[in-house]
Enzyme design. Structure first.
Site, PDB file in Angstrom:
ATOM      1  N   GLU A   1     -10.712   3.992   3.064  1.00 40.61           N
ATOM      2  CA  GLU A   1      -9.741   4.682   2.219  1.00 40.61           C
ATOM      3  C   GLU A   1     -10.031   4.310   0.770  1.00 40.61           C
ATOM      4  O   GLU A   1      -9.948   3.134   0.400  1.00 40.61           O
ATOM      5  CB  GLU A   1      -8.306   4.297   2.581  1.00 40.61           C
ATOM      6  CG  GLU A   1      -7.856   4.841   3.928  1.00 40.61           C
ATOM      7  CD  GLU A   1      -6.385   4.623   4.212  1.00 40.61           C
ATOM      8  OE1 GLU A   1      -5.861   5.291   5.105  1.00 40.61           O
ATOM      9  OE2 GLU A   1      -5.771   3.772   3.516  1.00 40.61           O
TER      10      GLU A   1
ATOM     11  N   LYS B   1      -4.192  -1.821   9.848  1.00 38.09           N
ATOM     12  CA  LYS B   1      -4.444  -1.991   8.417  1.00 38.09           C
ATOM     13  C   LYS B   1      -4.627  -3.449   7.996  1.00 38.09           C
ATOM     14  O   LYS B   1      -5.122  -3.702   6.901  1.00 38.09           O
ATOM     15  CB  LYS B   1      -3.256  -1.420   7.636  1.00 38.09           C
ATOM     16  CG  LYS B   1      -3.068   0.069   7.769  1.00 38.09           C
ATOM     17  CD  LYS B   1      -4.088   0.816   6.954  1.00 38.09           C
ATOM     18  CE  LYS B   1      -3.715   2.279   6.823  1.00 38.09           C
ATOM     19  NZ  LYS B   1      -4.624   2.990   5.930  1.00 38.09           N
TER      20      LYS B   1
ATOM     21  N   GLU C   1     -10.025  12.746   6.958  1.00 39.91           N
ATOM     22  CA  GLU C   1      -9.901  14.057   6.317  1.00 39.91           C
ATOM     23  C   GLU C   1     -11.246  14.774   6.250  1.00 39.91           C
ATOM     24  O   GLU C   1     -11.334  15.970   6.542  1.00 39.91           O
ATOM     25  CB  GLU C   1      -9.359  13.895   4.903  1.00 39.91           C
ATOM     26  CG  GLU C   1      -7.968  13.313   4.794  1.00 39.91           C
ATOM     27  CD  GLU C   1      -7.656  12.984   3.348  1.00 39.91           C
ATOM     28  OE1 GLU C   1      -7.137  13.874   2.644  1.00 39.91           O
ATOM     29  OE2 GLU C   1      -7.942  11.852   2.928  1.00 39.91           O
TER      30      GLU C   1
ATOM     31  N   HIS D   1      -3.785  14.186   0.323  1.00 40.15           N
ATOM     32  CA  HIS D   1      -4.061  13.342   1.486  1.00 40.15           C
ATOM     33  C   HIS D   1      -2.932  13.431   2.503  1.00 40.15           C
ATOM     34  O   HIS D   1      -3.176  13.626   3.709  1.00 40.15           O
ATOM     35  CB  HIS D   1      -4.254  11.890   1.043  1.00 40.15           C
ATOM     36  CG  HIS D   1      -4.374  10.916   2.166  1.00 40.15           C
ATOM     37  ND1 HIS D   1      -5.444  10.910   3.030  1.00 40.15           N
ATOM     38  CD2 HIS D   1      -3.554   9.921   2.588  1.00 40.15           C
ATOM     39  CE1 HIS D   1      -5.287   9.950   3.926  1.00 40.15           C
ATOM     40  NE2 HIS D   1      -4.138   9.345   3.678  1.00 40.15           N
TER      41      HIS D   1
ATOM     42  N   ARG E   1      -8.133   4.000  12.803  1.00 38.70           N
ATOM     43  CA  ARG E   1      -7.311   5.190  13.024  1.00 38.70           C
ATOM     44  C   ARG E   1      -6.771   5.292  14.447  1.00 38.70           C
ATOM     45  O   ARG E   1      -5.643   5.757  14.653  1.00 38.70           O
ATOM     46  CB  ARG E   1      -8.116   6.446  12.693  1.00 38.70           C
ATOM     47  CG  ARG E   1      -8.573   6.552  11.251  1.00 38.70           C
ATOM     48  CD  ARG E   1      -7.410   6.622  10.295  1.00 38.70           C
ATOM     49  NE  ARG E   1      -7.878   6.833   8.915  1.00 38.70           N
ATOM     50  CZ  ARG E   1      -7.104   6.806   7.851  1.00 38.70           C
ATOM     51  NH1 ARG E   1      -5.814   6.559   7.991  1.00 38.70           N
ATOM     52  NH2 ARG E   1      -7.601   6.991   6.644  1.00 38.70           N
TER      53      ARG E   1
ATOM     54  N   THR F   1      -8.874  -5.589   3.620  1.00 33.55           N
ATOM     55  CA  THR F   1      -8.753  -4.719   2.457  1.00 33.55           C
ATOM     56  C   THR F   1      -9.709  -5.274   1.410  1.00 33.55           C
ATOM     57  O   THR F   1      -9.593  -6.436   1.017  1.00 33.55           O
ATOM     58  CB  THR F   1      -7.312  -4.715   1.899  1.00 33.55           C
ATOM     59  OG1 THR F   1      -6.417  -4.233   2.903  1.00 33.55           O
ATOM     60  CG2 THR F   1      -7.209  -3.848   0.662  1.00 33.55           C
TER      61      THR F   1
ATOM     62  N   GLU G   1      -9.082   3.884  -2.831  1.00 29.56           N
ATOM     63  CA  GLU G   1      -7.803   3.690  -3.500  1.00 29.56           C
ATOM     64  C   GLU G   1      -7.990   2.992  -4.851  1.00 29.56           C
ATOM     65  O   GLU G   1      -9.042   2.424  -5.130  1.00 29.56           O
ATOM     66  CB  GLU G   1      -6.861   2.852  -2.629  1.00 29.56           C
ATOM     67  CG  GLU G   1      -6.657   3.407  -1.224  1.00 29.56           C
ATOM     68  CD  GLU G   1      -5.508   2.748  -0.485  1.00 29.56           C
ATOM     69  OE1 GLU G   1      -4.666   2.099  -1.147  1.00 29.56           O
ATOM     70  OE2 GLU G   1      -5.448   2.880   0.745  1.00 29.56           O
TER      71      GLU G   1
ATOM     72  N   ASP H   1       0.853  -1.182   0.000  1.00 31.67           N
ATOM     73  CA  ASP H   1       0.000   0.000   0.000  1.00 31.67           C
ATOM     74  C   ASP H   1       0.891   1.234   0.000  1.00 31.67           C
ATOM     75  O   ASP H   1       1.768   1.373   0.852  1.00 31.67           O
ATOM     76  CB  ASP H   1      -0.908  -0.004   1.234  1.00 31.67           C
ATOM     77  CG  ASP H   1      -1.979   1.072   1.149  1.00 31.67           C
ATOM     78  OD1 ASP H   1      -2.450   1.358   0.026  1.00 31.67           O
ATOM     79  OD2 ASP H   1      -2.349   1.627   2.191  1.00 31.67           O
TER      80      ASP H   1
ATOM     81  N   GLN I   1      -4.026   2.790  14.846  1.00 28.51           N
ATOM     82  CA  GLN I   1      -2.875   3.249  14.068  1.00 28.51           C
ATOM     83  C   GLN I   1      -2.126   4.370  14.792  1.00 28.51           C
ATOM     84  O   GLN I   1      -0.889   4.385  14.822  1.00 28.51           O
ATOM     85  CB  GLN I   1      -3.341   3.736  12.698  1.00 28.51           C
ATOM     86  CG  GLN I   1      -2.216   4.155  11.769  1.00 28.51           C
ATOM     87  CD  GLN I   1      -2.725   4.550  10.395  1.00 28.51           C
ATOM     88  OE1 GLN I   1      -3.927   4.521  10.126  1.00 28.51           O
ATOM     89  NE2 GLN I   1      -1.823   4.918   9.513  1.00 28.51           N
TER      90      GLN I   1
ATOM     91  N   ASP J   1      -9.086   0.249   1.501  1.00 32.07           N
ATOM     92  CA  ASP J   1      -8.138  -0.236   2.510  1.00 32.07           C
ATOM     93  C   ASP J   1      -8.602   0.275   3.875  1.00 32.07           C
ATOM     94  O   ASP J   1      -8.185   1.331   4.342  1.00 32.07           O
ATOM     95  CB  ASP J   1      -6.723   0.246   2.199  1.00 32.07           C
ATOM     96  CG  ASP J   1      -5.677  -0.515   2.985  1.00 32.07           C
ATOM     97  OD1 ASP J   1      -5.917  -1.685   3.303  1.00 32.07           O
ATOM     98  OD2 ASP J   1      -4.618   0.068   3.269  1.00 32.07           O
TER      99      ASP J   1
END
Length: 367
Positions: free
Chosen positions: A167, A219, A322, A106, A203, A223, A169, A99, A206, A199
């Site tokens: 996420e 993570k 975000e 971002h 948070r 996925t 992607e 990844d 993390q 993905d």
């Protein structure tokens, strides 16, 4: 939007009582390639054997399928099966998963959230595409429920993730491998096509675990990918975003591998973001070059993803961290509900188009 002969994404399907096999989507039907092309490579329950054949075979097969669908359709028609009569499976066996972190918007947003008094981008960001090695065994096909992960949330705190995120992607699927110790050659000689990726990210897990080595349990739990892989040959290409400073020699672009792809993220059926892939700073050819410059080998079925796709405006942001500025400014849905992060029962769907082509969607529900 088109699922016609200019598109022809590959996937794996099964009919009731039959084994999974390879097909191509055409309109609202799937073409059974084993029967239509009389080629046993498509009888496999995975695209991997076909991916390993390489670029010339990919092109010739795509041309052959297009000819069959635009020629005497009476011959091909018996092998076209309505989508509502089939089940879609993982399109390929994932060998390794990487990844990346290739959106400057971002990365800048995340930097401003967590390092508000310093430069948003770390010193290395404009010099190389940042990435990490993920977990191939937890890559799942669209529609697979996503169980809320547990983990450490801080000193002495353990429990279910409280800041679960998506996420948006784009993933790149490798067909042709390389020898250990030999960097990859031309991008299009190794990469077959693209698939949409979510993905999922914990948070709070993390934030506690990522220093100094980066993402791990936050993570690795899930996925999600689309069941369809769109060949590179179908995609409209544009010049990549200008880069300053000029990258190292091995990262200098050898062609136009910017991709004009429009993405939409839906939360419980409502569009909450429209990230533009064209705004990405690092292009996929640069990702591949960096991933293998040290001699790391490619395997058929390798998947590498772009990292969260985000643009400069709030409505362009491809993640909740975000969109809600780490939960401090929740979004309001049409139902009147608000979301800082994902709640149990929420369904996230990511879909995309490239010009007149539809790239499908990837969807998952939090349980």
């Amino acid at each position: 939007m088109s699922w016609g002969v200019d598109n022809l994404p590959f996937g794996v399907f099964s009919s009731p009582g039959e084994s999974p096999r390879v097909g191509v989507r055409y309109g609202d039907r799937v073409l059974d390639l084993t029967a239509a092309l009389h080629d046993e490579v498509f009888a496999a329950p995975s695209l991997n054997p076909f991916l390993a054949r390489g670029r010339a075979a990919w092109h010739d097969t795509r041309t052959l399928i297009g000819n069959k669908l635009t020629g005497d359709l009476a011959v091909t028609e018996p092998h076209l099966i309505p989508l509502e009569q089939v089940r879609l499976h993982m399109p390929f066996e994932v060998a390794d998963y990487v990844d990346f972190y290739c959106s400057i918007d971002h990365a800048s947003n995340v930097g401003r959230i967590f390092r508000p008094d310093t430069e948003p981008l770390l010193p290395n960001w404009r010099h190389l595409p940042i990435g990490y090695h993920g977990r191939s065994g937890t890559v799942v096909v669209s529609g697979t429920p996503v169980k809320r992960p547990q983990g450490q949330l801080g000193p002495g705190r353990f429990g279910p993730c409280e800041k679960l995120d998506f996420e948006a992607e784009l993933g790149f699927v490798v067909g042709v491998p390389t020898e250990l110790g030999t960097p990859a050659g031309a991008f299009e000689d190794h990469v077959f096509g693209v698939t949409l990726v979510n993905d999922w990210s914990a948070r709070d897990v993390q934030a506690w675990e990522y220093r100094p080595l980066g993402p791990f349990l936050a993570k690795s739990f899930a996925t999600s990918i689309s069941p369809w892989v769109t060949p590179l040959e179908a995609l409209p290409r544009i010049p990549g975003r200008p880069q300053d400073p000029e990258p190292a020699a091995y990262l200098r672009r050898q062609g136009d591998w910017g991709l004009d792809i429009s993405v939409e993220v839906l939360l419980n059926g409502e569009v909450v973001s429209r990230p533009p892939y064209a705004s990405m700073y690092w292009t996929p050819d640069q990702m591949l070059a960096h991933m293998t410059v040290n001699g790391a080998s490619l395997r058929t079925g390798d998947l590498f993803a772009s990292g969260t796709i985000s643009g400069p405006e709030r409505g362009d942001r491809g993640s909740l961290i975000e969109l809600t500025w780490n939960g401090t400014d929740p979004i309001k849905l049409a139902s009147g509900e608000v979301r800082a992060f994902l709640q149990d029962g929420d369904t996230v769907t990511i879909r995309a188009t490239a010009g007149d082509l539809t790239l499908g969607e990837v969807s998952g529900t939090v349980v």
